[in-house]
Design a protein around this motif. Structure first.
Motif, short mmCIF file in Angstrom:
data_model
loop_
_atom_site.label_atom_id
_atom_site.label_comp_id
_atom_site.label_asym_id
_atom_site.label_seq_id
_atom_site.Cartn_x
_atom_site.Cartn_y
_atom_site.Cartn_z
N ASP A 99 22.86 5.61 -39.85
CA ASP A 99 21.63 5.76 -40.89
C ASP A 99 20.86 6.92 -40.35
N LEU A 100 20.69 8.09 -40.72
CA LEU A 100 19.95 9.22 -40.19
C LEU A 100 18.53 8.96 -40.32
N GLU A 101 18.19 8.57 -41.66
CA GLU A 101 16.68 8.36 -41.93
C GLU A 101 16.02 7.40 -41.01
N ALA A 102 16.57 6.15 -41.12
CA ALA A 102 15.98 5.00 -40.21
C ALA A 102 16.22 5.34 -38.70
N SER A 103 17.11 5.99 -38.22
CA SER A 103 17.01 6.59 -36.69
C SER A 103 15.94 7.56 -36.63
N LEU A 104 15.49 8.46 -37.43
CA LEU A 104 14.40 9.28 -37.22
C LEU A 104 13.02 8.71 -37.50
N ALA A 105 12.93 7.69 -38.21
CA ALA A 105 11.82 7.00 -38.54
C ALA A 105 11.39 6.16 -37.17
N THR A 106 11.97 5.98 -36.20
CA THR A 106 11.66 5.38 -35.03
C THR A 106 11.02 6.25 -34.23
N PHE A 107 11.02 7.56 -34.12
CA PHE A 107 10.34 8.70 -33.39
C PHE A 107 9.04 9.10 -33.79
N THR A 108 8.06 9.35 -32.80
CA THR A 108 6.88 10.04 -33.10
C THR A 108 6.88 11.10 -33.58
N PRO A 109 6.12 11.80 -34.38
CA PRO A 109 6.44 13.45 -34.92
C PRO A 109 6.31 14.27 -33.83
N ASP A 110 5.83 13.89 -32.54
CA ASP A 110 5.93 15.10 -31.70
C ASP A 110 7.04 14.67 -30.40
N ALA A 111 7.78 13.74 -30.76
CA ALA A 111 8.76 13.03 -29.75
C ALA A 111 9.88 14.20 -29.19
N VAL A 112 10.28 13.88 -27.90
CA VAL A 112 11.26 14.77 -27.19
C VAL A 112 12.59 14.08 -27.08
N VAL A 113 13.66 14.76 -27.29
CA VAL A 113 14.88 14.14 -26.93
C VAL A 113 15.74 15.23 -26.29
N ILE A 114 16.32 14.82 -25.20
CA ILE A 114 16.87 15.41 -24.08
C ILE A 114 18.20 14.86 -24.29
N ASP A 115 19.43 15.78 -24.68
CA ASP A 115 20.80 15.36 -24.62
C ASP A 115 21.62 16.73 -24.34
N GLU A 116 22.62 16.44 -23.28
CA GLU A 116 23.29 17.45 -22.92
C GLU A 116 22.64 18.51 -22.24
N GLY A 117 21.67 18.00 -21.56
CA GLY A 117 20.59 19.28 -20.92
C GLY A 117 19.78 19.90 -21.79
N ARG A 118 19.72 19.60 -22.77
CA ARG A 118 18.92 20.49 -23.99
C ARG A 118 17.78 19.58 -24.49
N SER A 119 16.73 20.22 -24.40
CA SER A 119 15.36 19.41 -25.24
C SER A 119 15.28 19.64 -26.69
#
Length: 110
Positions: free
Chosen positions: A20-40
């Motif tokens: 569920d893309l929309e539900a997962s995105l709603a859990t983040f702050t507007p300026d959140a950072v995700v680091i995956d596979e070494g990329r921010s």
């Protein structure tokens, strides 16, 4: 000190498991950072990241544990098996929560 399973982390993990893309995105702050596979990725780039990672490989995920380091830092361990390089991996999802409880930072790494 007793640390509760954070609501937004539970919502995020459930939304990802249900794809569920929309539900997962709603859990983040507007300026959140995700680091995956070494990329921010920051803010709006997180949508593209979720869309890409959801379709790039076929895999199963098995949630193993969630450990609280303090009231705002949590580590979830997941075991993945699939058609990605290597085929099997244990990943740690390191969550940092904002004061409102939403996810401000997520780092995914072995």
């Amino acid at each position: 000190m007793s640390i509760r399973f954070p609501f937004q982390v539970a919502v995020y993990l459930d939304a990802v498991a249900r794809d569920d893309l929309e539900a997962s995105l709603a859990t983040f702050t507007p300026d959140a950072v995700v680091i995956d596979e070494g990329r921010s990725r920051r803010g709006p780039e997180i949508r593209e990241w979720r869309q890409t990672t959801a379709s790039e490989y076929t895999y199963t995920t098995d949630f193993r544990t969630l450990e609280g380091q303090d009231e705002t830092h949590f580590v979830a361990l997941h075991h993945l098996e699939g058609d990605f390089p290597g085929g099997v991996v244990d990943l740690r999802y390191r969550f940092e929560l904002a004061p409102d409880g939403r996810i401000a930072r997520l780092e995914i790494a072995p």
